[in-house]
Design a protein around this motif. Structure first.
Motif, PDB file in Angstrom:
ATOM      1  N   THR A 110      16.208  48.563  19.618  1.00 12.93           N
ATOM      2  CA  THR A 110      16.166  49.906  20.213  1.00 12.93           C
ATOM      3  C   THR A 110      16.960  50.927  19.406  1.00 12.93           C
ATOM      4  OG1 THR A 110      18.011  49.303  21.667  1.00 12.93           O
ATOM      5  CG2 THR A 110      15.779  49.072  22.549  1.00 12.93           C
ATOM      6  N   SER A 111      18.086  50.490  18.822  1.00 12.28           N
ATOM      7  CA  SER A 111      18.935  51.445  18.098  1.00 12.28           C
ATOM      8  C   SER A 111      18.551  51.594  16.633  1.00 12.28           C
ATOM      9  CB  SER A 111      20.398  51.000  18.175  1.00 12.28           C
ATOM     10  OG  SER A 111      20.607  49.832  17.391  1.00 12.28           O
ATOM     11  N   GLY A 112      17.935  50.538  16.073  1.00 11.32           N
ATOM     12  CA  GLY A 112      17.600  50.556  14.658  1.00 11.32           C
ATOM     13  C   GLY A 112      18.776  50.278  13.746  1.00 11.32           C
ATOM     14  N   GLN A 113      19.966  50.074  14.323  1.00 11.28           N
ATOM     15  CA  GLN A 113      21.186  49.892  13.542  1.00 11.28           C
ATOM     16  C   GLN A 113      21.690  48.452  13.603  1.00 11.28           C
ATOM     17  OE1 GLN A 113      22.759  52.324  11.566  1.00 11.28           O
ATOM     18  NE2 GLN A 113      20.798  53.340  11.992  1.00 11.28           N
ATOM     19  N   GLY A 114      22.235  48.002  12.493  1.00 13.74           N
ATOM     20  CA  GLY A 114      22.884  46.700  12.471  1.00 13.74           C
ATOM     21  C   GLY A 114      24.309  46.792  12.992  1.00 13.74           C
ATOM     22  N   GLN A 115      24.999  45.652  13.041  1.00 12.39           N
ATOM     23  CA  GLN A 115      26.384  45.619  13.507  1.00 12.39           C
ATOM     24  C   GLN A 115      27.165  44.580  12.720  1.00 12.39           C
ATOM     25  OE1 GLN A 115      27.151  45.559  17.810  1.00 12.39           O
ATOM     26  NE2 GLN A 115      24.953  45.901  18.173  1.00 12.39           N
ATOM     27  N   HIS A 116      28.485  44.710  12.757  1.00 11.25           N
ATOM     28  CA  HIS A 116      29.380  43.707  12.188  1.00 11.25           C
ATOM     29  C   HIS A 116      29.995  42.922  13.347  1.00 11.25           C
ATOM     30  CE1 HIS A 116      33.125  42.699   9.539  1.00 11.25           C
ATOM     31  NE2 HIS A 116      32.327  41.657   9.719  1.00 11.25           N
ATOM     32  N   VAL A 117      29.697  41.646  13.430  1.00 16.82           N
ATOM     33  CA  VAL A 117      30.157  40.779  14.524  1.00 16.82           C
ATOM     34  C   VAL A 117      31.392  40.020  14.041  1.00 16.82           C
ATOM     35  CG1 VAL A 117      29.527  38.899  16.084  1.00 16.82           C
ATOM     36  CG2 VAL A 117      27.788  40.554  15.364  1.00 16.82           C
ATOM     37  N   ASP A 118      32.523  40.242  14.672  1.00 15.52           N
ATOM     38  CA  ASP A 118      33.813  39.666  14.288  1.00 15.52           C
ATOM     39  C   ASP A 118      34.136  38.531  15.264  1.00 15.52           C
ATOM     40  OD1 ASP A 118      36.497  39.118  13.833  1.00 15.52           O
ATOM     41  OD2 ASP A 118      37.209  41.123  14.338  1.00 15.52           O
ATOM     42  N   VAL A 119      34.156  37.290  14.773  1.00 15.94           N
ATOM     43  CA  VAL A 119      34.293  36.123  15.647  1.00 15.94           C
ATOM     44  C   VAL A 119      35.542  35.329  15.282  1.00 15.94           C
ATOM     45  CG1 VAL A 119      33.010  34.277  16.778  1.00 15.94           C
ATOM     46  CG2 VAL A 119      31.774  35.999  15.471  1.00 15.94           C
ATOM     47  N   SER A 120      36.343  35.003  16.285  1.00 17.43           N
ATOM     48  CA  SER A 120      37.606  34.292  16.100  1.00 17.43           C
ATOM     49  C   SER A 120      37.498  32.849  16.590  1.00 17.43           C
ATOM     50  CB  SER A 120      38.716  35.015  16.891  1.00 17.43           C
ATOM     51  OG  SER A 120      39.777  34.149  17.222  1.00 17.43           O
ATOM     52  N   MET A 121      37.912  31.902  15.751  1.00 19.24           N
ATOM     53  CA  MET A 121      37.933  30.498  16.165  1.00 19.24           C
ATOM     54  C   MET A 121      38.867  30.301  17.350  1.00 19.24           C
ATOM     55  SD  MET A 121      38.010  28.779  12.346  1.00 19.24           S
ATOM     56  CE  MET A 121      38.937  27.360  12.900  1.00 19.24           C
ATOM     57  N   GLN A 122      40.043  30.895  17.291  1.00 19.48           N
ATOM     58  CA  GLN A 122      41.000  30.747  18.387  1.00 19.48           C
ATOM     59  C   GLN A 122      40.420  31.259  19.700  1.00 19.48           C
ATOM     60  OE1 GLN A 122      44.289  33.453  18.505  1.00 19.48           O
ATOM     61  NE2 GLN A 122      45.648  32.010  19.554  1.00 19.48           N
ATOM     62  N   ALA A 123      39.854  32.469  19.679  1.00 19.25           N
ATOM     63  CA  ALA A 123      39.295  33.048  20.905  1.00 19.25           C
ATOM     64  C   ALA A 123      38.133  32.216  21.432  1.00 19.25           C
ATOM     65  CB  ALA A 123      38.842  34.482  20.644  1.00 19.25           C
ATOM     66  N   GLY A 153      31.862  44.320   1.214  1.00 20.33           N
ATOM     67  CA  GLY A 153      32.105  44.434   2.648  1.00 20.33           C
ATOM     68  C   GLY A 153      30.874  44.912   3.389  1.00 20.33           C
ATOM     69  N   TYR A 154      30.952  44.873   4.714  1.00 16.73           N
ATOM     70  CA  TYR A 154      29.779  45.244   5.514  1.00 16.73           C
ATOM     71  C   TYR A 154      29.335  46.675   5.235  1.00 16.73           C
ATOM     72  CZ  TYR A 154      26.694  46.194   9.411  1.00 16.73           C
ATOM     73  OH  TYR A 154      25.602  46.559  10.155  1.00 16.73           O
ATOM     74  N   GLU A 155      30.280  47.562   5.017  1.00 13.77           N
ATOM     75  CA  GLU A 155      29.929  48.957   4.748  1.00 13.77           C
ATOM     76  C   GLU A 155      29.059  49.072   3.496  1.00 13.77           C
ATOM     77  OE1 GLU A 155      32.934  47.767   5.100  1.00 13.77           O
ATOM     78  OE2 GLU A 155      33.520  48.496   7.089  1.00 13.77           O
ATOM     79  N   VAL A 156      29.380  48.264   2.485  1.00 14.95           N
ATOM     80  CA  VAL A 156      28.610  48.300   1.245  1.00 14.95           C
ATOM     81  C   VAL A 156      27.246  47.638   1.430  1.00 14.95           C
ATOM     82  CG1 VAL A 156      28.534  47.513  -1.161  1.00 14.95           C
ATOM     83  CG2 VAL A 156      30.682  48.350  -0.173  1.00 14.95           C
ATOM     84  N   LEU A 157      27.232  46.440   2.033  1.00 22.24           N
ATOM     85  CA  LEU A 157      25.977  45.702   2.199  1.00 22.24           C
ATOM     86  C   LEU A 157      24.991  46.451   3.087  1.00 22.24           C
ATOM     87  CD1 LEU A 157      27.270  42.030   2.676  1.00 22.24           C
ATOM     88  CD2 LEU A 157      26.492  43.140   0.581  1.00 22.24           C
ATOM     89  N   SER A 158      25.507  47.137   4.105  1.00 22.96           N
ATOM     90  CA  SER A 158      24.613  47.816   5.047  1.00 22.96           C
ATOM     91  C   SER A 158      24.177  49.194   4.551  1.00 22.96           C
ATOM     92  CB  SER A 158      25.301  47.957   6.408  1.00 22.96           C
ATOM     93  OG  SER A 158      26.472  48.749   6.298  1.00 22.96           O
ATOM     94  N   ARG A 159      24.779  49.662   3.474  1.00 27.94           N
ATOM     95  CA  ARG A 159      24.417  50.988   2.961  1.00 27.94           C
ATOM     96  C   ARG A 159      22.953  51.018   2.528  1.00 27.94           C
ATOM     97  NH1 ARG A 159      28.590  52.190  -1.142  1.00 27.94           N
ATOM     98  NH2 ARG A 159      29.934  52.194   0.711  1.00 27.94           N
ATOM     99  N   ALA A 160      22.508  49.944   1.869  1.00 29.92           N
ATOM    100  CA  ALA A 160      21.117  49.871   1.432  1.00 29.92           C
ATOM    101  C   ALA A 160      20.204  49.301   2.515  1.00 29.92           C
ATOM    102  CB  ALA A 160      21.016  49.015   0.168  1.00 29.92           C
ATOM    103  N   HIS A 161      20.795  48.725   3.553  1.00 28.04           N
ATOM    104  CA  HIS A 161      20.011  48.111   4.633  1.00 28.04           C
ATOM    105  C   HIS A 161      20.745  48.359   5.950  1.00 28.04           C
ATOM    106  CE1 HIS A 161      17.768  45.559   7.127  1.00 28.04           C
ATOM    107  NE2 HIS A 161      18.009  44.365   6.584  1.00 28.04           N
ATOM    108  N   PRO A 162      20.574  49.534   6.561  1.00 26.35           N
ATOM    109  CA  PRO A 162      21.326  49.884   7.777  1.00 26.35           C
ATOM    110  C   PRO A 162      21.103  48.947   8.953  1.00 26.35           C
ATOM    111  CG  PRO A 162      20.286  51.821   6.812  1.00 26.35           C
ATOM    112  CD  PRO A 162      19.723  50.638   6.094  1.00 26.35           C
ATOM    113  N   GLY A 163      20.015  48.189   8.926  1.00 30.78           N
ATOM    114  CA  GLY A 163      19.760  47.265  10.024  1.00 30.78           C
ATOM    115  C   GLY A 163      20.405  45.902   9.847  1.00 30.78           C
ATOM    116  N   LEU A 164      21.134  45.702   8.749  1.00 37.27           N
ATOM    117  CA  LEU A 164      21.755  44.407   8.471  1.00 37.27           C
ATOM    118  C   LEU A 164      22.818  44.076   9.518  1.00 37.27           C
ATOM    119  CD1 LEU A 164      21.960  42.048   6.363  1.00 37.27           C
ATOM    120  CD2 LEU A 164      23.868  43.321   5.356  1.00 37.27           C
ATOM    121  N   ILE A 165      22.838  42.814   9.955  1.00 39.06           N
ATOM    122  CA  ILE A 165      23.835  42.345  10.923  1.00 39.06           C
ATOM    123  C   ILE A 165      24.659  41.253  10.252  1.00 39.06           C
ATOM    124  CG2 ILE A 165      24.197  41.280  13.180  1.00 39.06           C
ATOM    125  CD1 ILE A 165      21.336  42.311  13.911  1.00 39.06           C
ATOM    126  N   MET A 166      25.965  41.409  10.258  1.00 29.94           N
ATOM    127  CA  MET A 166      26.849  40.437   9.628  1.00 29.94           C
ATOM    128  C   MET A 166      27.771  39.807  10.666  1.00 29.94           C
ATOM    129  SD  MET A 166      29.895  40.963   6.791  1.00 29.94           S
ATOM    130  CE  MET A 166      28.889  41.032   5.319  1.00 29.94           C
TER     131      MET A 166
END
Length: 403
Positions: free
Chosen positions: A179-192, A98-111
């Motif tokens: 600016t923040s140095g932090q990655g994010q988890h982007v949640d995208v819906s086909m319906q929306a 999950g994103y929490e695991v993948l970003s632990r070693a790379h805090p700037g990762l964006i999923m």
């Protein structure tokens, strides 16, 4: 790590210049088996669908159902800016990826996670393809003829729309990371994503509780539905009725054009002042009678003649191009829109849509830079050459089917 739901997202980023690596199962991405196929020869390296949505990427194979495969993915993600995935909700979390695991070693990762209905809400675990998302997002209800059942648009829409939204989300998160140095988890819906296409229908419902009905070749405006797509001598053209101040000049000019050909009929003198005409107050029968006159005029002329004469008269009329017309369009050719990409294994080149836009710096113009990858084509290049995997480890993983 996407199937057909998110392939276009990676394609957009690849066209923009990103190094996009498609991580596939050892037996290949299911999209490789989607028709049509080059020369009608079905096979995982012949899918034109795969070619279209994976051009510009590289391919590595990896079995994420094995512990060794999971470890390799974690190493890959340490140097990645983005991860794009379209697994069922919760799959990566259950796999320990999950994103929490993948970003632990790379805090700037964006999923970006692309799913039918998003990762929250009562439909989060439901499965859906393009048709279901298009239907539940409202587009299907709006498509088709008024006296027939709703239709889907023939080419996948939900997959493309959600991919565009995912790409935008990733780039916005990348901008924020500067600016923040932090990655994010982007949640995208086909319906929306499909709901966002209903620019006309939503305001009508929001402000008047009116459901815009299917209108086929017509366009609904206010209380009137007038024809927008017209058959002509050798195909179709697009032209709209206009009343009021907007339509004054074009309607007067259109009537004069018909008069010059002796085809104006009752339109000559029937309307004293187009500037004051309110189409919503004109009876449907009267609109149909005008449409018959104009329709007969269009049927008597070719697309080319209608377009060229309308252009001279400053009437907003355009040909409705089939794909053959698009491919031969002089405007696109003048902008070097098309790109011929070599497919050495097929012994030919294939023409692709090219630049998304032009810039003053030719090297930064987004375009297709390579054909879609063969299955696992870049395994050694990525795993050994870039990730630093030892040759013995590579051979062992390949021998056990992990890659």
């Amino acid at each position: 790590m996407t199937d057909e739901k998110g392939l276009f997202c990676g394609k957009i980023l690849a066209d923009l210049g990103a190094d996009v690596i498609q991580v596939e199962k050892p037996h290949g991405n299911p999209a490789r088996r989607i028709p049509p196929f080059c020369a009608n020869d079905a096979g995982p390296e012949k899918s034109l669908y795969w070619f279209a949505f994976s051009a510009g990427k590289r391919s590595v194979t990896l079995d994420l159902d094995t512990d060794a495969g999971k470890g390799v993915l974690l190493r890959l993600c340490k140097t990645a800016d983005f991860v794009i995935e379209s697994f069922p909700v919760g799959y990566l979390q259950r796999a320990g990826l999950g994103y929490e695991v993948l970003s632990r070693a790379h805090p700037g990762l964006i999923m970006a996670s692309i799913t039918p209905f998003g990762e929250t809400g009562p439909y989060r675990d439901y499965k859906a393809g393009d048709l279901v998302a298009s239907a539940m997002g409202g587009m299907v209800y709006c498509t088709g003829e008024p006296d027939r059942a709703p239709l889907r648009i023939s080419v996948d829409q939900a997959y493309c729309q959600v991919s565009v939204h995912a790409a935008i989300g990733l780039l916005l998160a990348l901008h924020d990371r500067a600016t923040s140095g932090q990655g994010q988890h982007v949640d995208v819906s086909m319906q929306a994503s499909m709901v966002r296409t209903l620019h006309t229908q939503l305001p009508y419902w929001e402000y008047s509780k009116h459901i815009v009905q299917r209108s086929g070749a017509r366009r609904f405006r206010g209380g009137a539905a007038t024809r927008e797509i017209w058959p002509c001598k050798d195909g179709f053209v697009s032209w709209m009725f206009f009343g009021g101040a907007v339509g004054t000049q074009q309607m007067q000019t259109m009537v004069k054009w018909l008069e010059s050909k002796g085809m104006a009929g009752s339109l000559s003198g029937e309307v004293d002042d187009w500037a004051t005409l309110d189409l919503t107050k004109v009876s449907p029968d009267k609109i149909r009678s005008w449409e018959r006159i104009i329709g007969n005029f269009f049927l008597a002329h070719s697309k080319k003649v209608l377009y060229e004469e309308a252009l001279e008269k400053r009437i907003p009329l355009t040909p409705v191009n089939a794909i053959s017309g698009v491919a031969e369009d002089e405007q696109l050719a003048a902008r070097d829109f098309w790109v011929d990409i070599e497919h050495p294994e097929l012994g030919t080149s294939i023409r692709y849509p090219g630049a998304l836009f032009l810039t003053g710096d030719e090297a930064s113009i987004p375009t297709v830079r390579r054909r879609a990858p063969l299955l696992g084509e870049h395994n050694e290049e990525v795993y050994i050459g870039e990730m630093g995997m030892g040759t013995d480890e590579f051979k062992s993983l390949r021998g056990t089917g992990v890659i």
